[in-house]
Write a protein that holds these residues in place. Structure first.
Motif, PDB file in Angstrom:
ATOM      1  N   GLU A   1       9.686   2.834  -7.440  1.00  0.00           N
ATOM      2  CA  GLU A   1       8.531   3.723  -7.510  1.00  0.00           C
ATOM      3  C   GLU A   1       7.261   2.914  -7.333  1.00  0.00           C
ATOM      4  OE1 GLU A   1       8.374   6.770 -10.474  1.00  0.00           O
ATOM      5  OE2 GLU A   1      10.498   6.501 -10.912  1.00  0.00           O
ATOM      6  N   ALA A   2       6.284   3.541  -6.723  1.00  0.00           N
ATOM      7  CA  ALA A   2       5.028   2.849  -6.410  1.00  0.00           C
ATOM      8  C   ALA A   2       4.436   2.167  -7.646  1.00  0.00           C
ATOM      9  CB  ALA A   2       4.029   3.836  -5.814  1.00  0.00           C
ATOM     10  N   LYS A   3       4.558   2.821  -8.796  1.00  0.00           N
ATOM     11  CA  LYS A   3       3.953   2.262 -10.012  1.00  0.00           C
ATOM     12  C   LYS A   3       4.652   0.986 -10.488  1.00  0.00           C
ATOM     13  CE  LYS A   3       6.565   5.261 -13.194  1.00  0.00           C
ATOM     14  NZ  LYS A   3       7.540   4.237 -13.619  1.00  0.00           N
TER      15      LYS A   3
ATOM     16  N   THR B   1       0.855  -1.175   0.000  1.00  0.00           N
ATOM     17  CA  THR B   1       0.000   0.000   0.000  1.00  0.00           C
ATOM     18  C   THR B   1       0.895   1.231   0.000  1.00  0.00           C
ATOM     19  OG1 THR B   1      -1.849   1.095   1.091  1.00  0.00           O
ATOM     20  CG2 THR B   1      -0.149   0.186   2.513  1.00  0.00           C
ATOM     21  N   THR B   2       0.353   2.336  -0.429  1.00  0.00           N
ATOM     22  CA  THR B   2       1.114   3.575  -0.385  1.00  0.00           C
ATOM     23  C   THR B   2       0.596   4.421   0.769  1.00  0.00           C
ATOM     24  OG1 THR B   2       1.471   3.525  -2.766  1.00  0.00           O
ATOM     25  CG2 THR B   2       1.813   5.635  -1.672  1.00  0.00           C
TER      26      THR B   2
ATOM     27  N   SER C   1       7.150  10.702   3.291  1.00  0.00           N
ATOM     28  CA  SER C   1       5.860  10.395   2.686  1.00  0.00           C
ATOM     29  C   SER C   1       5.712  11.091   1.344  1.00  0.00           C
ATOM     30  CB  SER C   1       4.723  10.792   3.623  1.00  0.00           C
ATOM     31  OG  SER C   1       4.614  12.202   3.667  1.00  0.00           O
ATOM     32  N   PRO C   2       4.994  10.533   0.375  1.00  0.00           N
ATOM     33  CA  PRO C   2       4.395   9.199   0.514  1.00  0.00           C
ATOM     34  C   PRO C   2       5.435   8.098   0.332  1.00  0.00           C
ATOM     35  CG  PRO C   2       3.974  10.060  -1.676  1.00  0.00           C
ATOM     36  CD  PRO C   2       4.728  11.128  -0.921  1.00  0.00           C
ATOM     37  N   TYR C   3       5.196   6.982   0.979  1.00  0.00           N
ATOM     38  CA  TYR C   3       6.090   5.846   0.808  1.00  0.00           C
ATOM     39  C   TYR C   3       5.283   4.557   0.701  1.00  0.00           C
ATOM     40  CZ  TYR C   3       5.432   5.378   5.890  1.00  0.00           C
ATOM     41  OH  TYR C   3       4.897   5.276   7.136  1.00  0.00           O
ATOM     42  N   SER C   4       5.953   3.539   0.230  1.00  0.00           N
ATOM     43  CA  SER C   4       5.261   2.269   0.028  1.00  0.00           C
ATOM     44  C   SER C   4       5.557   1.328   1.176  1.00  0.00           C
ATOM     45  CB  SER C   4       5.706   1.632  -1.288  1.00  0.00           C
ATOM     46  OG  SER C   4       5.341   2.474  -2.359  1.00  0.00           O
TER      47      SER C   4
ATOM     48  N   GLN D   1       8.960  -0.978   4.913  1.00  0.00           N
ATOM     49  CA  GLN D   1       8.932   0.010   3.853  1.00  0.00           C
ATOM     50  C   GLN D   1       9.687  -0.520   2.652  1.00  0.00           C
ATOM     51  OE1 GLN D   1       9.732   3.888   6.249  1.00  0.00           O
ATOM     52  NE2 GLN D   1       9.840   4.442   4.106  1.00  0.00           N
TER      53      GLN D   1
END
Ligand code: ZN
Length: 133
Positions: A92-94, A56-57, A69-72, A87
């Motif tokens: 990258e989140a994507k 989740t992010t 933030s934001p972090y995964s 963490q």
């Protein structure tokens, strides 16, 4: 006292415990095996490798983590079996995928208080070998 020693140790190397009774690998170290509810373990050094089970992010970071933030945040299933939450870094989140191979790295976690005490701990990043493949 034993507890604080263990907590400190597990920040720098991923040490779990092996249950004598049922053979489960336990992480983080506990006083009672979550599988069979019996005491007595041997410390076991975990590989620090696993895969992303879910993630989740986090946009609303807890105090001390604001700068990041934001972090995964991921639920990671270690090769040895236990799950842990950590963490993710260097990704990258994507680009995060369920089942993505990851490995543990020691990173700065947060800066606390007026003295700027820095806390280190583990995070997970994509396994380099896996990225090249
Ligand atoms: Zn057990």
């Amino acid at each position: 006292m034993a507890r604080s020693w263990r907590v400190k140790k597990q920040r720098y190397s991923l040490t779990g415990e092996l249950c004598h009774h049922c053979g489960s690998t336990v992480f983080p170290p506990r006083d009672v095996c979550p599988e069979c509810a019996k005491p007595a373990y041997d410390p076991i050094r975990l590989s620090g490798k696993g895969e992303v089970y879910s993630f989740t992010t986090v946009f609303e970071a807890p105090k001390g983590f604001d700068a990041q933030s934001p972090y995964s945040l991921a639920l990671i299933k270690l090769h040895e079996g236990p799950m842990l939450t950590a963490q993710l870094t260097d990704v990258e989140a994507k680009d995060i995928r369920i089942g993505m191979p990851v490995e543990m790295v020691t990173r700065k976690l947060s800066v606390e208080g007026d003295e700027g005490l820095i806390q280190y701990g583990y995070k997970f990043r994509p396994q380099m070998m896996a990225l090249a493949a």
